[in-house]
Write an enzyme that holds these catalytic residues in place. Structure first.
Site, PDB file in Angstrom:
ATOM      1  N   LYS A 214       5.847   3.790  16.908  1.00 41.25           N
ATOM      2  CA  LYS A 214       5.779   2.532  16.121  1.00 41.25           C
ATOM      3  C   LYS A 214       7.151   2.663  14.863  1.00 41.25           C
ATOM      4  CE  LYS A 214       2.685   0.258  12.695  1.00 41.25           C
ATOM      5  NZ  LYS A 214       1.234   0.234  12.511  1.00 41.25           N
TER       6      LYS A 214
ATOM      7  N   ASN B 279       5.848  -1.693  11.528  1.00 39.17           N
ATOM      8  CA  ASN B 279       5.137  -1.227  10.250  1.00 39.17           C
ATOM      9  C   ASN B 279       5.572  -1.823   9.130  1.00 39.17           C
ATOM     10  OD1 ASN B 279       3.588   0.673   8.554  1.00 39.17           O
ATOM     11  ND2 ASN B 279       3.810   2.374   9.945  1.00 39.17           N
TER      12      ASN B 279
ATOM     13  N   PHE C 141      -1.380   8.270   4.196  1.00 41.85           N
ATOM     14  CA  PHE C 141      -2.100   8.888   5.404  1.00 41.85           C
ATOM     15  C   PHE C 141      -3.534   9.546   4.855  1.00 41.85           C
ATOM     16  CE2 PHE C 141       1.729   9.492   8.374  1.00 41.85           C
ATOM     17  CZ  PHE C 141       1.766   8.201   8.356  1.00 41.85           C
TER      18      PHE C 141
ATOM     19  N   SER D 213       5.920   5.126   8.490  1.00 39.55           N
ATOM     20  CA  SER D 213       5.150   4.812   7.433  1.00 39.55           C
ATOM     21  C   SER D 213       6.096   5.173   6.226  1.00 39.55           C
ATOM     22  CB  SER D 213       3.973   5.790   7.041  1.00 39.55           C
ATOM     23  OG  SER D 213       3.477   5.593   5.797  1.00 39.55           O
TER      24      SER D 213
ATOM     25  N   ASN E 291       1.047  -1.239  -0.118  1.00 36.88           N
ATOM     26  CA  ASN E 291       0.037  -0.208   0.039  1.00 36.88           C
ATOM     27  C   ASN E 291       0.915   1.289   0.041  1.00 36.88           C
ATOM     28  OD1 ASN E 291      -0.405   2.055   2.518  1.00 36.88           O
ATOM     29  ND2 ASN E 291       0.156  -0.157   3.211  1.00 36.88           N
TER      30      ASN E 291
HETATM   31  C1  LIG Z   1      -3.480  -0.975   3.448  1.00 38.66           C
HETATM   32  C2  LIG Z   1      -2.959  -0.760   4.875  1.00 38.66           C
HETATM   33  C3  LIG Z   1      -2.776   0.596   5.396  1.00 38.66           C
HETATM   34  C4  LIG Z   1      -2.146   0.849   6.333  1.00 38.66           C
HETATM   35  N1  LIG Z   1      -2.052   1.993   6.884  1.00 38.66           N
HETATM   36  C5  LIG Z   1      -1.376   2.204   8.284  1.00 38.66           C
HETATM   37  C6  LIG Z   1      -1.657   3.558   8.657  1.00 38.66           C
HETATM   38  O1  LIG Z   1      -2.283   4.421   8.419  1.00 38.66           O
HETATM   39  N2  LIG Z   1      -0.621   3.581  10.051  1.00 38.66           N
HETATM   40  C7  LIG Z   1       0.050   2.910  10.478  1.00 38.66           C
HETATM   41  O2  LIG Z   1       0.815   3.007  11.483  1.00 38.66           O
HETATM   42  N3  LIG Z   1       0.317   1.573   9.802  1.00 38.66           N
HETATM   43  C8  LIG Z   1      -0.434   1.352   8.824  1.00 38.66           C
HETATM   44  N4  LIG Z   1      -0.313  -0.009   8.127  1.00 38.66           N
HETATM   45  C9  LIG Z   1       0.380  -0.801   8.638  1.00 38.66           C
HETATM   46  C10 LIG Z   1      -0.103  -1.706   9.724  1.00 38.66           C
HETATM   47  O3  LIG Z   1      -0.674  -1.179  10.741  1.00 38.66           O
HETATM   48  C11 LIG Z   1       0.866  -3.042  10.219  1.00 38.66           C
HETATM   49  O4  LIG Z   1       1.880  -2.196  10.927  1.00 38.66           O
HETATM   50  C12 LIG Z   1       1.705  -3.654   8.836  1.00 38.66           C
HETATM   51  O5  LIG Z   1       0.455  -3.893   8.033  1.00 38.66           O
HETATM   52  C13 LIG Z   1       1.823  -5.131   9.523  1.00 38.66           C
HETATM   53  O6  LIG Z   1       0.880  -6.084   9.838  1.00 38.66           O
HETATM   54  P1  LIG Z   1       0.313  -7.021   8.945  1.00 38.66           P
HETATM   55  O7  LIG Z   1       1.429  -7.942   8.434  1.00 38.66           O
HETATM   56  O8  LIG Z   1      -0.646  -7.847  10.035  1.00 38.66           O
HETATM   57  O9  LIG Z   1      -0.497  -6.261   7.883  1.00 38.66           O
HETATM   58  C14 LIG Z   1      -1.125  -0.049   7.020  1.00 38.66           C
HETATM   59  C15 LIG Z   1      -1.166  -1.386   6.358  1.00 38.66           C
HETATM   60  C16 LIG Z   1      -1.966  -1.710   5.455  1.00 38.66           C
HETATM   61  C17 LIG Z   1      -1.837  -3.089   4.687  1.00 38.66           C
END
Ligand SMILES: Cc1cc2nc3c(=O)[nH]c(=O)nc-3n(C[C@H](O)[C@H](O)[C@H](O)COP(=O)(O)O)c2cc1C
Length: 335
Positions: free
Chosen positions: A216, A245, A114, A174, A110
């Site tokens: 984070k 992240n 933000f 991010s 992605n």
């Molecule tokens: C589509 C998408 C949008 C995300 N947006 C944010 C965000 O706005 N802020 C943030 O701290 N992490 C964001 N993340 C990261 C997730 O919170 C998480 O840290 C990351 O995806 C790893 O976890 P996962 O492997 O379970 O997805 C986003 C992840 C995805 C897939």
């Protein structure tokens, strides 16, 4: 059941599928249907940072950016919910398409950047929820705020979130906001932690309510960078750290979509996220709690995080690929 829902959702591009899924969840909740879809969670509650978590499995930031779906998401069985990332002013994020599914590899790329309605709208939404559980508010900076003024954006969001959050997260990791990750380094990180730490003390005294804050971090830090981060976390006695992240690495993925720019999450993130967690565990030595997130796609993956130093875990991509049954599987495995 989720396999059928997933089959239809995966016919659409990820952003459309996301909106369809969230609207459907809201309708299902309104009609009282979520009662039938969810089971009782058998899991030991956890106490951490002065907060009581019904179970250790939380929703990671990014899925409910504007805090619009807290009530229905909470009914899926999460022990805590994190909303955001929120910025002081609303902003549209990057141009579409900006989210890509790597179906075979169980990953998501992605580059949303933000997209959010701003902190004020999110707080209005939070005021309307019936949710009484643990709510994290994840905050960041606007894309057009110069990096040397970023601290002010965090300060604005921190103040506005303080009375409405169980905990607050400073997202400095991010990869989709230019230069944001620079805030994990050197004097920038020290200034951010110092300013927010000071503000936390002021607000604690003013409101007689202590709200912990966490940092984070990215899975792409070198050990040297991580060592520096740990030193500051310990120096300022920060309440917690969330690891991690999404990653900029494309190791272990080969499909055409893997060339898209953005942060990679899901199964391909598991190992680098785990490596970061292990490093933090050694350096922080139990003095600062860690929330483990990244690549948890099964009960076993969640247990691996707990066994390697995470006190709590969060999921995002796992929910998309496996559905909410993953929450139960994780609670069963972790206990
Ligand atoms: C589509 C998408 C949008 C995300 N947006 C944010 C965000 O706005 N802020 C943030 O701290 N992490 C964001 N993340 C990261 C997730 O919170 C998480 O840290 C990351 O995806 C790893 O976890 P996962 O492997 O379970 O997805 C986003 C992840 C995805 C897939």
């Amino acid at each position: 059941m989720y396999n059928i829902i997933r089959f239809f959702l995966f016919l659409f591009n990820p952003e459309v599928a996301h909106h369809l899924a969230m609207k459907s969840l809201k309708i299902a909740n309104y009609l009282g249907l979520l009662r039938f879809a969810t089971k009782r969670i058998q899991c030991r509650p956890r106490s951490l940072m002065g907060l009581k978590f019904d179970n250790p499995v939380g929703l990671a930031a990014g899925l409910d950016k504007n805090a619009e779906y807290i009530d229905c998401l909470s009914k899926l069985g999460f022990g805590f919910i994190e909303v955001g990332t929120l910025t002081p002013r609303p902003q549209p994020g990057n141009p579409k398409p900006r989210s890509f599914r790597l179906t075979k590899e169980e990953g998501i790329i992605n580059r949303f950047g933000f997209n959010n309605d701003g902190i004020d709208k999110a707080i209005d939404n939070i005021k309307k929820t019936k949710f009484k559980g643990i709510l994290g508010i994840n905050i960041g900076k606007n894309f057009d705020t110069p990096i040397n003024e970023a601290v002010n954006d965090y300060l604005v969001c921190f103040r506005k979130s303080y009375l409405f959050a169980s905990y607050i997260v400073l997202n400095v990791s991010s990869p989709n906001t230019k230069n944001l990750r620079k805030l994990q380094e050197g004097e920038s990180l020290e200034e951010l932690l110092k300013v927010i730490n000071k503000e936390q003390k002021i607000l604690h005294k003013k409101y007689k309510k202590y709200v912990p804050f966490l940092l984070k971090i990215s899975p792409d830090n070198t050990n040297l960078q991580l060592s520096f981060i740990c030193k500051l976390l310990l120096k300022y006695k920060i309440d917690g750290v969330i690891a991690t992240n999404t990653t900029l690495s494309r190791s272990g993925v080969s499909s055409m979509k893997s060339e898209e720019a953005g942060g990679l999450s899901g199964l391909p993130l598991r190992l680098s996220s785990l490596k970061t967690l292990k490093y933090l565990k050694t350096k922080l030595n139990g003095k600062i709690p860690i929330i483990g997130v990244g690549g948890i796609m099964s009960g076993k993956d969640g247990k691996e995080k707990i066994d390697n130093g995470a006190e709590l875990i969060q999921i995002y991509s796992g929910l998309i690929f496996k559905g909410h049954k993953l929450i139960y599987e994780l609670c069963r495995e972790i206990r």
